[in-house]
Scaffold this motif. Structure first.
Motif, PDB file in Angstrom:
ATOM      1  N   PHE A   1      81.336  20.635  37.273  1.00 47.06           N
ATOM      2  CA  PHE A   1      81.777  21.921  37.853  1.00 47.06           C
ATOM      3  C   PHE A   1      81.920  23.006  36.782  1.00 47.06           C
ATOM      4  O   PHE A   1      81.699  24.181  37.060  1.00 47.06           O
ATOM      5  CB  PHE A   1      83.104  21.769  38.596  1.00 47.06           C
ATOM      6  CG  PHE A   1      82.984  21.109  39.939  1.00 47.06           C
ATOM      7  CD1 PHE A   1      81.746  20.797  40.494  1.00 47.06           C
ATOM      8  CD2 PHE A   1      84.128  20.801  40.664  1.00 47.06           C
ATOM      9  CE1 PHE A   1      81.660  20.182  41.738  1.00 47.06           C
ATOM     10  CE2 PHE A   1      84.047  20.194  41.910  1.00 47.06           C
ATOM     11  CZ  PHE A   1      82.811  19.880  42.442  1.00 47.06           C
ATOM     12  N   GLY A   2      82.288  22.585  35.554  1.00 51.56           N
ATOM     13  CA  GLY A   2      82.419  23.538  34.446  1.00 51.56           C
ATOM     14  C   GLY A   2      81.097  24.141  34.021  1.00 51.56           C
ATOM     15  O   GLY A   2      81.068  25.135  33.281  1.00 51.56           O
TER      16      GLY A   2
ATOM     17  N   ALA B   1      79.876  26.361  37.651  1.00 51.94           N
ATOM     18  CA  ALA B   1      80.580  27.653  37.813  1.00 51.94           C
ATOM     19  C   ALA B   1      79.853  28.766  37.041  1.00 51.94           C
ATOM     20  O   ALA B   1      79.486  29.779  37.648  1.00 51.94           O
ATOM     21  CB  ALA B   1      82.041  27.530  37.392  1.00 51.94           C
ATOM     22  N   PRO B   2      79.592  28.617  35.737  1.00 54.60           N
ATOM     23  CA  PRO B   2      78.840  29.688  35.068  1.00 54.60           C
ATOM     24  C   PRO B   2      77.417  29.810  35.611  1.00 54.60           C
ATOM     25  O   PRO B   2      76.884  30.920  35.698  1.00 54.60           O
ATOM     26  CB  PRO B   2      78.839  29.278  33.590  1.00 54.60           C
ATOM     27  CG  PRO B   2      79.232  27.834  33.562  1.00 54.60           C
ATOM     28  CD  PRO B   2      80.084  27.604  34.768  1.00 54.60           C
ATOM     29  N   GLY B   3      76.815  28.688  35.995  1.00 48.29           N
ATOM     30  CA  GLY B   3      75.453  28.739  36.549  1.00 48.29           C
ATOM     31  C   GLY B   3      75.382  29.561  37.826  1.00 48.29           C
ATOM     32  O   GLY B   3      74.362  30.162  38.131  1.00 48.29           O
ATOM     33  N   LEU B   4      76.480  29.580  38.581  1.00 41.92           N
ATOM     34  CA  LEU B   4      76.523  30.411  39.794  1.00 41.92           C
ATOM     35  C   LEU B   4      77.170  31.770  39.506  1.00 41.92           C
ATOM     36  O   LEU B   4      77.490  32.516  40.430  1.00 41.92           O
ATOM     37  CB  LEU B   4      77.261  29.674  40.913  1.00 41.92           C
ATOM     38  CG  LEU B   4      76.523  28.437  41.438  1.00 41.92           C
ATOM     39  CD1 LEU B   4      77.324  27.754  42.548  1.00 41.92           C
ATOM     40  CD2 LEU B   4      75.122  28.796  41.970  1.00 41.92           C
TER      41      LEU B   4
ATOM     42  N   PHE C   1      80.054  32.672  38.277  1.00 43.92           N
ATOM     43  CA  PHE C   1      81.479  32.935  38.470  1.00 43.92           C
ATOM     44  C   PHE C   1      82.145  33.441  37.184  1.00 43.92           C
ATOM     45  O   PHE C   1      82.943  34.383  37.221  1.00 43.92           O
ATOM     46  CB  PHE C   1      82.213  31.681  38.982  1.00 43.92           C
ATOM     47  CG  PHE C   1      81.967  31.420  40.437  1.00 43.92           C
ATOM     48  CD1 PHE C   1      82.691  32.089  41.406  1.00 43.92           C
ATOM     49  CD2 PHE C   1      80.995  30.529  40.845  1.00 43.92           C
ATOM     50  CE1 PHE C   1      82.459  31.866  42.758  1.00 43.92           C
ATOM     51  CE2 PHE C   1      80.743  30.299  42.197  1.00 43.92           C
ATOM     52  CZ  PHE C   1      81.476  30.970  43.144  1.00 43.92           C
TER      53      PHE C   1
ATOM     54  N   VAL D   1      71.589  34.299  40.556  1.00 43.91           N
ATOM     55  CA  VAL D   1      72.221  32.974  40.621  1.00 43.91           C
ATOM     56  C   VAL D   1      71.630  32.137  41.760  1.00 43.91           C
ATOM     57  O   VAL D   1      71.541  30.911  41.656  1.00 43.91           O
ATOM     58  CB  VAL D   1      73.768  33.031  40.755  1.00 43.91           C
ATOM     59  CG1 VAL D   1      74.393  33.794  39.611  1.00 43.91           C
ATOM     60  CG2 VAL D   1      74.215  33.555  42.087  1.00 43.91           C
TER      61      VAL D   1
ATOM     62  N   TYR E   1      82.797  35.259  45.629  1.00 46.83           N
ATOM     63  CA  TYR E   1      83.087  36.418  44.748  1.00 46.83           C
ATOM     64  C   TYR E   1      84.004  37.394  45.502  1.00 46.83           C
ATOM     65  O   TYR E   1      84.960  37.931  44.943  1.00 46.83           O
ATOM     66  CB  TYR E   1      81.803  37.184  44.398  1.00 46.83           C
ATOM     67  CG  TYR E   1      80.871  36.583  43.372  1.00 46.83           C
ATOM     68  CD1 TYR E   1      81.042  35.308  42.836  1.00 46.83           C
ATOM     69  CD2 TYR E   1      79.775  37.326  42.930  1.00 46.83           C
ATOM     70  CE1 TYR E   1      80.139  34.800  41.905  1.00 46.83           C
ATOM     71  CE2 TYR E   1      78.880  36.831  41.995  1.00 46.83           C
ATOM     72  CZ  TYR E   1      79.056  35.567  41.487  1.00 46.83           C
ATOM     73  OH  TYR E   1      78.166  35.074  40.578  1.00 46.83           O
TER      74      TYR E   1
ATOM     75  N   GLN F   1      87.749  19.276  40.786  1.00 48.77           N
ATOM     76  CA  GLN F   1      87.170  18.150  40.025  1.00 48.77           C
ATOM     77  C   GLN F   1      87.978  16.882  40.263  1.00 48.77           C
ATOM     78  O   GLN F   1      87.432  15.825  40.541  1.00 48.77           O
ATOM     79  CB  GLN F   1      87.146  18.488  38.536  1.00 48.77           C
ATOM     80  CG  GLN F   1      86.058  19.496  38.183  1.00 48.77           C
ATOM     81  CD  GLN F   1      85.908  19.691  36.698  1.00 48.77           C
ATOM     82  OE1 GLN F   1      86.865  20.021  36.025  1.00 48.77           O
ATOM     83  NE2 GLN F   1      84.698  19.507  36.185  1.00 48.77           N
TER      84      GLN F   1
END
Lengths: 307, 307
Positions: free
Chosen positions: A69-70, A73-76, A78, B18, B42, B63
């Motif tokens: 998830f870490g 999250a940046p990949g989407l 956020f 994204v 968002y 998580q």
């Protein structure tokens, strides 16, 4: 955008129930947030005609993806979205002139060794090209800040981080450098390479299904902090990387792309105490004044342990 | 509901990126779904002023909660919402008259022993009150269906399921019963108790924060299937349970609340081959005709292994 089904009294009542809004106990803001998000997800299921089989495949994907998830999250976007929101808040508050913030990422490890002025970050095992990076930490009025802390971490020449890559020694390419009396910091390490999300992992699978890659351009992470100044979370990108403007995590920002100078003159090499050409980056960090004490601190976030 | 920030060109471009919508490869529907969901999230961050610290606490919660997503989903009403959506689809297609569907839950284990006509579900270790449940599987025109399969699973008198509770023998309270030539099934087991989500688990914590409990009323799960008929996933609730209309998973439905008759007459007890009063439930399942072959099958969903 909610559908006729989601707007129906039955579903509106269900939403009040699932979010606890029909009960007295609990956190009112969280209840409204849960209702808002769940209503949005019900609406998405309806708008996209998500079948139960697809829904359960998604739940199963998310269960397996939890350790990543870490990265998801940046990949989407956020992390970048949160940065842009904080920029707007700053702008509205008249805060200007500092080094741009950008995302932390999930690979910081607290507790790196502390040195003052100059530091050697790598343990000598990496035979990549030597990097020397140097500069000052300045206040937004241009004054150098002595005793500021430059907490730096970066990948090795294979794109891997110590503590996550067990072949590296602890805290390799991780140091906390205190600026000297002139506000200067300097470190020697090895030029980091860009890298990709884990092969065949959940993030790579998700990105692949929407036609994306999981590459990051080469970069160096920093937390910069000093008494009376706002904590800065940022990265610099190494200019010329093919993914410079195509970072899967959207961390690249104007003002954070550091030119790299290749030093190949024998005298220059000797003066640096080296015996081969090296790369040099000059970069000053600019911190803005803190208005509240909590602005001086690293924002809390669950981070890996420093074992 | 999107905010000015989310509607800004920068964020709209980020959303296109994204979701991969600015690239040629990938699954078009998934891209649009990802864009829709991420834009909604968002917007929620913006509308509720979710701080980065709160965001990362939420990511960390999710998580840790991953093993319980199969409980959080029904707790947030997703399973029930999917059922109500399928009801609407049925209604639009003119499908009527069958036993109502309700949620599967995460505790089915494939591969239970198969018997015809009558089955004993429990292994004799549970000293709770004996339950005898019997009835027929009917077609929607009222014809009994011979050779239909009633795949039943339920908790013991402590509210625990075999395979998840290691103190029970394998497939305790789990059987596949084929109806006899008159379309009849019958089983003897032990009256199940209601139960709660795991103490101190992620689901309980989430529900607690919005002022909710994680209790389920006593119930019995069924998959009912027969050649030429639509697969039915359902449960019956045992009437009188204090949580009958307050199920954290919203599975209770009219038409699925079975009256329980207490049999305490010596002759009745003797006729049932027992030596103490017992509970009796009579319940007929009604299946609707399948239009397509895939409607006859159990919908796929990741399920636990039957080891």
């Amino acid at each position: 955008m909610t559908s006729a089904l989601v707007q129906s009294p039955d579903i509106q009542k269900l939403l009040d129930q699932v979010s606890g809004l029909n009960r007295a106990d609990g956190d009112e803001r969280l209840k409204r947030l849960v209702r808002h998000v769940v209503e949005g997800l019900y609406s998405a299921i309806d708008a996209f005609d998500v079948t139960p089989e697809e829904f359960w495949r998604l739940v199963s994907f998310l269960q397996a993806a939890a350790p990543e998830f870490g990265l998801i999250a940046p990949g989407l976007g956020f992390d970048h979205f949160l940065d842009l929101r904080m920029d707007l808040v700053d702008k509205a508050a008249g805060v200007e002139g500092g080094t741009p913030r950008t995302i932390e990422g999930p690979l910081y490890v607290p507790g790196a060794p502390v040195t003052t002025g100059k530091a050697r970050l790598d343990d000598g095992a990496d035979k990549g090209e030597t990097l020397i990076m140097a500069g000052r930490v300045l206040s937004s009025d241009g004054r150098p800040i002595a005793g500021a802390v430059v907490d730096v971490w970066h990948a090795n020449s294979m794109g891997a981080y110590s503590h996550f890559d067990q072949t590296q020694s602890p805290y390799n390419n991780r140091r906390r450098i205190k600026t000297d009396s002139d506000g200067c910091y300097e470190f020697q390490s090895v030029l980091p390479a860009g890298y990709a999300v884990p092969a065949q992992g959940a993030t790579e699978r998700l990105l692949g299904q929407v036609g994306r890659h999981g590459q990051r351009p080469a970069h160096i992470h920093f937390f910069v902090s000093a008494d009376g100044h706002r904590h800065l979370t940022t990265q610099i990108n190494i200019d010329g990387d093919p993914y410079l403007y195509d970072d899967f995590a959207y961390a690249t920002r104007e003002g954070l792309i550091a030119p790299v100078r290749r030093e190949a003159e024998p005298e220059q090499i000797r003066n640096a105490g080296l015996n081969a050409p090296y790369s040099k980056i000059d970069f000053d960090f600019v911190l803005t004044p803190a208005v509240r004490e909590d602005e001086t601190r690293l924002p809390s976030r669950p981070r890996v342990d420093h074992v």
